[in-house]
Scaffold this active site. Structure first.
Site, short mmCIF file in Angstrom:
data_model
loop_
_atom_site.label_atom_id
_atom_site.label_comp_id
_atom_site.label_asym_id
_atom_site.label_seq_id
_atom_site.Cartn_x
_atom_site.Cartn_y
_atom_site.Cartn_z
N ARG A 64 22.40 -1.98 53.55
CA ARG A 64 21.32 -1.51 52.68
C ARG A 64 21.46 -2.10 51.29
O ARG A 64 22.49 -2.65 50.91
CB ARG A 64 21.35 0.02 52.59
CG ARG A 64 22.59 0.57 51.92
CD ARG A 64 22.43 2.00 51.47
NE ARG A 64 23.71 2.57 51.07
CZ ARG A 64 24.30 2.35 49.90
NH1 ARG A 64 23.73 1.55 49.01
NH2 ARG A 64 25.47 2.92 49.61
N GLY A 65 20.42 -1.93 50.48
CA GLY A 65 20.47 -2.34 49.10
C GLY A 65 21.30 -1.36 48.29
O GLY A 65 21.67 -0.28 48.76
N GLY A 66 21.59 -1.72 47.06
CA GLY A 66 22.28 -0.82 46.15
C GLY A 66 23.79 -0.96 46.20
O GLY A 66 24.35 -1.91 46.76
N HIS B 187 27.82 10.53 50.96
CA HIS B 187 27.05 11.44 51.80
C HIS B 187 27.97 12.54 52.28
O HIS B 187 29.16 12.29 52.56
CB HIS B 187 26.47 10.73 53.01
CG HIS B 187 25.51 9.63 52.68
ND1 HIS B 187 24.42 9.80 51.85
CD2 HIS B 187 25.48 8.32 53.06
CE1 HIS B 187 23.76 8.66 51.75
NE2 HIS B 187 24.38 7.75 52.47
N GLY C 84 18.16 3.83 49.02
CA GLY C 84 18.71 2.52 49.36
C GLY C 84 18.23 2.13 50.74
O GLY C 84 18.48 2.86 51.71
N GLY D 176 17.60 4.75 53.77
CA GLY D 176 16.59 5.64 53.22
C GLY D 176 16.98 6.36 51.95
O GLY D 176 17.37 5.74 50.96
N LEU D 177 16.91 7.71 51.98
CA LEU D 177 17.10 8.52 50.78
C LEU D 177 18.15 9.59 51.01
O LEU D 177 18.43 9.98 52.15
CB LEU D 177 15.78 9.15 50.34
CG LEU D 177 15.11 10.16 51.29
CD1 LEU D 177 15.67 11.57 51.11
CD2 LEU D 177 13.60 10.17 51.08
N ALA D 178 18.73 10.06 49.91
CA ALA D 178 19.72 11.13 49.96
C ALA D 178 19.46 12.08 48.79
O ALA D 178 19.46 11.67 47.63
CB ALA D 178 21.13 10.56 49.86
N CYS E 266 26.37 4.75 42.61
CA CYS E 266 25.40 3.65 42.49
C CYS E 266 25.84 2.61 41.45
O CYS E 266 25.01 1.87 40.91
CB CYS E 266 24.01 4.17 42.17
SG CYS E 266 23.40 5.40 43.33
#
Length: 233
Positions: free
Chosen positions: A77-79, A84, A146, A157-159, A175
């Site tokens: 992923r990006g970022g 998590h 990301g 996706g998202l968190a 990040c």
């Protein structure tokens, strides 16, 4: 955007859901799966690294992480680095952006809006930031985005920090930033139900997709492909 299925999973290891995402992307690209799929899940504690790296942003030793039983997983992923864990609601939208005629930047903005609407329903006022992507309450970050796009189909996706233990964030620069993290519970000063957060996020995704969202069971998902046969452990 297209129609979508929502697949809710219980607490599930990051690596298992990562593998499921990749298989869903393949099915979406082959046409075996006609609808987009959004996975909602929580993970046991794990640090994930994006394409920008992130090990340099771990501020504790590898031995310490091993003692805590926390793995560090490289992803596509990006970022940069993020965490998590329980109390954090994660969504992985497997979306054909080409069919939706949507660019990556607009899609990321839509995922931020999903988190903002979810938080608003829970009683927390949040905002996006065009410079530092994600969702913020004041100067504190409450949600991250990301994604990766494979031949026009998104995954990762998202968190959203609903009620996690923020101690885990103190062991990294989230990040790649020196930034305070917050949660919905911290902002409200009271307990927040993960069930309620899941319900509100499903509603927010329903507003994002033009045809709404329909809940899908794991058995129904497996019915799309005899090769999938996926189950959580």
């Amino acid at each position: 955007m297209n129609n979508a299925k929502i697949l809710e999973l219980p607490l599930t290891a990051y690596e298992e859901v990562h593998g499921l995402q990749k298989r869903l992307v393949s099915m979406r690209l082959s046409g075996e799966l006609d609808d987009d799929v959004v996975i909602l899940v929580e993970h046991p504690p794990v640090y994930t690294l994006g394409k920008r790296g992130g090990r340099e942003n771990i501020v504790v030793s590898e031995a310490f992480l091993n003692e805590q039983g926390i793995s560090v997983v490289q992803t596509e992923r990006g970022g940069n680095i993020t965490w998590h864990g329980p109390g954090q609601l994660v969504a992985y939208p497997i979306v054909n952006l080409d069919e939706a005629h949507m660019g990556v930047a607009d899609f990321v903005g839509s995922l931020e809006q999903v988190m903002i609407e979810t938080l608003d329903a829970l009683g927390v006022s949040a905002r996006s930031d065009a410079v530092n992507r994600g969702v913020w309450v004041g100067d504190a970050k409450i949600g991250s985005v990301g994604i990766r796009v494979n031949h026009g189909v998104s995954f990762h996706g998202l968190a959203l920090n609903v009620a996690p233990d923020l101690t885990f964030f103190s062991w990294i620069n989230p990040c790649g930033l020196s930034v305070a993290m917050t949660t919905a519970e911290q902002e409200l000063g009271c307990k927040v139900s993960m069930t309620a957060a899941r319900s509100e996020m499903k509603r927010a995704f329903g507003a994002l997709f033009s045809g709404g969202v329909v809940e899908m069971t794991l058995n129904e998902l497996n019915g799309y492909s005899s090769a999938l046969c996926w189950s959580w452990t």
